[in-house]
Design a protein around this motif. Structure first.
Motif, PDB file in Angstrom:
ATOM      1  N   SER A  66      -0.207  -3.136  -1.064  1.00  0.00           N
ATOM      2  CA  SER A  66      -0.721  -4.252  -1.455  1.00  0.00           C
ATOM      3  C   SER A  66      -2.263  -3.849  -1.824  1.00  0.00           C
ATOM      4  CB  SER A  66      -0.931  -5.375  -0.340  1.00  0.00           C
ATOM      5  OG  SER A  66      -1.930  -5.097   0.546  1.00  0.00           O
ATOM      6  N   PRO A  67      -2.752  -4.719  -2.955  1.00  0.00           N
ATOM      7  CA  PRO A  67      -4.105  -4.428  -3.535  1.00  0.00           C
ATOM      8  C   PRO A  67      -5.271  -4.411  -2.318  1.00  0.00           C
ATOM      9  CG  PRO A  67      -3.099  -5.667  -4.958  1.00  0.00           C
ATOM     10  CD  PRO A  67      -2.106  -5.605  -3.874  1.00  0.00           C
ATOM     11  N   ALA A  68      -4.980  -5.330  -1.404  1.00  0.00           N
ATOM     12  CA  ALA A  68      -5.931  -5.452  -0.259  1.00  0.00           C
ATOM     13  C   ALA A  68      -5.777  -4.304   0.639  1.00  0.00           C
ATOM     14  CB  ALA A  68      -5.775  -6.660   0.686  1.00  0.00           C
ATOM     15  N   LEU A  69      -4.769  -3.947   0.782  1.00  0.00           N
ATOM     16  CA  LEU A  69      -4.822  -2.717   1.809  1.00  0.00           C
ATOM     17  C   LEU A  69      -5.209  -1.407   1.013  1.00  0.00           C
ATOM     18  CD1 LEU A  69      -3.916  -1.196   4.567  1.00  0.00           C
ATOM     19  CD2 LEU A  69      -1.314  -1.218   3.522  1.00  0.00           C
ATOM     20  N   ARG A  70      -4.749  -1.197  -0.232  1.00  0.00           N
ATOM     21  CA  ARG A  70      -5.301  -0.133  -1.132  1.00  0.00           C
ATOM     22  C   ARG A  70      -6.847   0.117  -1.409  1.00  0.00           C
ATOM     23  NH1 ARG A  70      -2.942  -1.510  -6.380  1.00  0.00           N
ATOM     24  NH2 ARG A  70      -0.906  -1.908  -5.339  1.00  0.00           N
ATOM     25  N   GLU A  71      -7.514  -1.362  -1.076  1.00  0.00           N
ATOM     26  CA  GLU A  71      -8.807  -1.251  -1.156  1.00  0.00           C
ATOM     27  C   GLU A  71      -9.490  -0.445  -0.087  1.00  0.00           C
ATOM     28  OE1 GLU A  71     -12.681  -4.684  -1.921  1.00  0.00           O
ATOM     29  OE2 GLU A  71     -10.329  -5.177  -1.547  1.00  0.00           O
ATOM     30  N   ARG A  72      -8.950  -0.372   0.954  1.00  0.00           N
ATOM     31  CA  ARG A  72      -9.264   0.637   2.114  1.00  0.00           C
ATOM     32  C   ARG A  72      -9.678   2.197   1.688  1.00  0.00           C
ATOM     33  NH1 ARG A  72      -5.716  -1.038   7.376  1.00  0.00           N
ATOM     34  NH2 ARG A  72      -5.829  -3.363   7.251  1.00  0.00           N
ATOM     35  N   TYR A  73      -9.088   2.483   0.833  1.00  0.00           N
ATOM     36  CA  TYR A  73      -8.891   3.889   0.314  1.00  0.00           C
ATOM     37  C   TYR A  73      -9.463   4.361  -0.707  1.00  0.00           C
ATOM     38  CZ  TYR A  73      -5.404   3.644   4.121  1.00  0.00           C
ATOM     39  OH  TYR A  73      -4.823   3.209   4.982  1.00  0.00           O
ATOM     40  N   VAL A  74     -10.499   3.308  -1.146  1.00  0.00           N
ATOM     41  CA  VAL A  74     -11.257   3.654  -2.423  1.00  0.00           C
ATOM     42  C   VAL A  74     -12.252   5.032  -2.067  1.00  0.00           C
ATOM     43  CG1 VAL A  74     -13.092   2.680  -4.021  1.00  0.00           C
ATOM     44  CG2 VAL A  74     -10.913   1.489  -3.302  1.00  0.00           C
ATOM     45  N   ASP A  75     -12.866   4.550  -0.649  1.00  0.00           N
ATOM     46  CA  ASP A  75     -13.932   5.652  -0.213  1.00  0.00           C
ATOM     47  C   ASP A  75     -13.170   6.997   0.080  1.00  0.00           C
ATOM     48  OD1 ASP A  75     -16.416   6.082   1.322  1.00  0.00           O
ATOM     49  OD2 ASP A  75     -14.913   6.480   2.693  1.00  0.00           O
ATOM     50  N   LEU A  76     -13.717   8.149  -0.484  1.00  0.00           N
ATOM     51  CA  LEU A  76     -13.097   9.355   0.005  1.00  0.00           C
ATOM     52  C   LEU A  76     -12.971   9.904   1.388  1.00  0.00           C
ATOM     53  CD1 LEU A  76     -12.002  12.188  -1.524  1.00  0.00           C
ATOM     54  CD2 LEU A  76     -14.421  12.782  -1.359  1.00  0.00           C
ATOM     55  N   GLY A  77     -13.917   9.328   2.132  1.00  0.00           N
ATOM     56  CA  GLY A  77     -13.639   9.569   3.707  1.00  0.00           C
ATOM     57  C   GLY A  77     -12.426   8.751   4.204  1.00  0.00           C
ATOM     58  N   SER A  78     -12.222   7.733   3.708  1.00  0.00           N
ATOM     59  CA  SER A  78     -10.988   6.896   4.266  1.00  0.00           C
ATOM     60  C   SER A  78      -9.531   7.568   3.669  1.00  0.00           C
ATOM     61  CB  SER A  78     -11.128   5.426   3.712  1.00  0.00           C
ATOM     62  OG  SER A  78     -12.414   4.668   4.215  1.00  0.00           O
ATOM     63  N   ARG A  79      -9.680   7.997   2.516  1.00  0.00           N
ATOM     64  CA  ARG A  79      -8.415   8.883   2.070  1.00  0.00           C
ATOM     65  C   ARG A  79      -8.296  10.076   2.721  1.00  0.00           C
ATOM     66  NH1 ARG A  79      -9.387   8.986  -4.235  1.00  0.00           N
ATOM     67  NH2 ARG A  79     -11.253   7.838  -3.767  1.00  0.00           N
ATOM     68  N   ARG A  80      -9.419  10.596   3.273  1.00  0.00           N
ATOM     69  CA  ARG A  80      -9.102  11.999   3.770  1.00  0.00           C
ATOM     70  C   ARG A  80      -8.729  11.545   5.284  1.00  0.00           C
ATOM     71  NH1 ARG A  80     -13.539  16.494   5.700  1.00  0.00           N
ATOM     72  NH2 ARG A  80     -12.258  17.606   7.147  1.00  0.00           N
ATOM     73  N   ASP A  81      -9.014  10.588   6.127  1.00  0.00           N
ATOM     74  CA  ASP A  81      -8.709   9.963   7.400  1.00  0.00           C
ATOM     75  C   ASP A  81      -7.088   9.935   7.187  1.00  0.00           C
ATOM     76  OD1 ASP A  81     -11.164  10.409   8.589  1.00  0.00           O
ATOM     77  OD2 ASP A  81     -11.471   7.975   8.324  1.00  0.00           O
ATOM     78  N   TYR A  82      -6.652   8.938   6.084  1.00  0.00           N
ATOM     79  CA  TYR A  82      -5.248   8.784   5.986  1.00  0.00           C
ATOM     80  C   TYR A  82      -4.576   9.997   5.647  1.00  0.00           C
ATOM     81  CZ  TYR A  82      -1.092   6.609   3.522  1.00  0.00           C
ATOM     82  OH  TYR A  82       0.254   6.189   3.443  1.00  0.00           O
ATOM     83  N   VAL A  83      -4.807  10.918   4.673  1.00  0.00           N
ATOM     84  CA  VAL A  83      -3.898  12.033   4.461  1.00  0.00           C
ATOM     85  C   VAL A  83      -3.834  12.860   5.726  1.00  0.00           C
ATOM     86  CG1 VAL A  83      -4.078  14.283   3.454  1.00  0.00           C
ATOM     87  CG2 VAL A  83      -4.598  12.312   2.143  1.00  0.00           C
ATOM     88  N   GLU A  84      -4.872  12.873   6.805  1.00  0.00           N
ATOM     89  CA  GLU A  84      -4.966  13.714   7.868  1.00  0.00           C
ATOM     90  C   GLU A  84      -4.223  13.112   8.840  1.00  0.00           C
ATOM     91  OE1 GLU A  84      -9.024  14.027   9.221  1.00  0.00           O
ATOM     92  OE2 GLU A  84      -9.285  15.759   8.170  1.00  0.00           O
ATOM     93  N   SER A  85      -3.985  11.858   8.799  1.00  0.00           N
ATOM     94  CA  SER A  85      -2.968  10.961   9.782  1.00  0.00           C
ATOM     95  C   SER A  85      -1.464  11.393   9.458  1.00  0.00           C
ATOM     96  CB  SER A  85      -3.322   9.305   9.890  1.00  0.00           C
ATOM     97  OG  SER A  85      -2.943   9.016   8.373  1.00  0.00           O
TER      98      SER A  85
END
Length: 335
Positions: A66-85
């Motif tokens: 969802s757009p609201a959830l996707r907004e969490r990963y605009v920041d590069l650090g959050s994207r890295r946390d997601y990929v690592e998870s």
């Protein structure tokens, strides 16, 4: 072997460890690759031994959020946390396989439950169902009372028996009815419990007195048929919830009425309820299809129950609960 075991003997194997592919699985077994295997190619954004997460996969996953959830990963650090998870989860799956946990009883039972749940969902929710216009019309006719009904009122009453022709009995009953009406008027309009107590203590209608005088929801014509047109006319004149009537005379006696609620008349056409009926009929068809499917499976695999043997299995409701000796088996209730 239990029925569910006969339906499927499940081998949770890592193909790299057992050397088998799904095409080589023995009859009646499923060889499942529990590793996270991805299509080859693509730009890797994270790598580990034998696998990776690609930019293409990550783009697809973000698009499916969802757009609201996707907004969490605009920041590069959050994207890295997601990929690592994602990677961390796959690494732990491989570690569990390396330790042989695919053969653990809880893992096997959880997978069996997931298989049955997926099968039920495919049969009860995803199987295509066709509802014809003729079926909708037939269902509407059969359920017409759900969609077309007259206005209904819910009354409470106190009834005093006083057949016509007995002047003395009517005078006594009327005096008592007027006194009860005065007590009812002293109550708040919303005090249905207080009026109910008057009905329990004084009403001479044996069917309703134990129910606080509650007549339930009835259309005016049913009230007229059951108690007399005078009562129906008085009920029709009560506008507000909690309103009281004067003393109402019918052939059988005297009533004091209190309006509890009104339901307006309803006139819904087939077109008004077409989609509601379609959803209801689809559910009914899927339920019948599931019952037929279960019956076929039980017959195909010769399910039988020995009631004599079953009756000899002890069930001691007084015995203390013991510790579990294994994983509780899954169950599928009869439809």
């Amino acid at each position: 072997m239990s029925l569910s075991s006969r339906l499927l003997t499940l081998a949770l194997l890592a193909p790299a460890a057992c050397g088998k592919t799904p095409a080589e699985a023995p009859p009646g077994q499923a060889v499942m690759d529990l590793r996270h295997t991805r299509p080859p190619g693509g730009q890797a954004v994270a790598r580990w031994s034998g696998d990776s997460v690609t930019a293409e996969e990550l783009t697809r996953r973000f698009q499916e959020m969802s757009p609201a959830l996707r907004e969490r990963y605009v920041d590069l650090g959050s994207r890295r946390d997601y990929v690592e998870s994602l990677a961390r989860f796959d690494l732990l799956v491989r570690e569990a396989l390396a330790q042989g946990l695919q053969d653990d009883a809880e893992v096997v039972e959880a997978t069996r439950r997931a298989l049955v749940a997926r099968l039920m969902r495919s049969r009860l929710e995803e199987a295509p169902v066709t509802i014809t216009d003729a079926e909708l019309a037939e269902a509407y006719a059969a359920r017409r009372d759900d969609f077309v009904r007259p206005e209904r009122v819910r009354l409470s009453h106190v009834f005093l028996a006083a057949p016509r022709g007995d002047a003395a009995a009517e005078a006594t009953a009327r005096s008592k009815a007027q006194a009860l009406l005065a007590q009812a008027r002293a109550l708040r309009a919303s005090d249905f419990a207080g009026f109910g107590q008057l009905a329990r203590e004084h009403s001479q209608e044996p069917r309703t007195a134990p129910l606080d005088g509650d007549l339930r929801f009835l259309p005016l014509d049913a009230l007229s048929h059951e108690f007399g047109p005078e009562l129906a006319q008085a009920a029709g004149a009560l506008a507000d919830e909690g309103a009281l009537s004067d003393v109402v005379r019918t052939d059988k006696g005297l009533h004091v009425l209190k309006l509890r609620a009104r339901q307006p008349a309803q006139h819904l056409s087939l077109d008004d309820v077409r989609e509601e009926l379609r959803v209801r009929l689809e559910g009914e068809k899927r339920t019948r299809a599931w019952a037929d499917y279960l019956a076929r499976v039980e017959k195909q695999l010769s399910l039988s129950v020995d009631l004599d043997a079953l009756g000899r299995v002890p069930v001691d409701v007084q015995a203390p609960m013991r510790a579990h000796t294994g994983v509780m088996p899954g169950t599928v209730p009869a439809p």
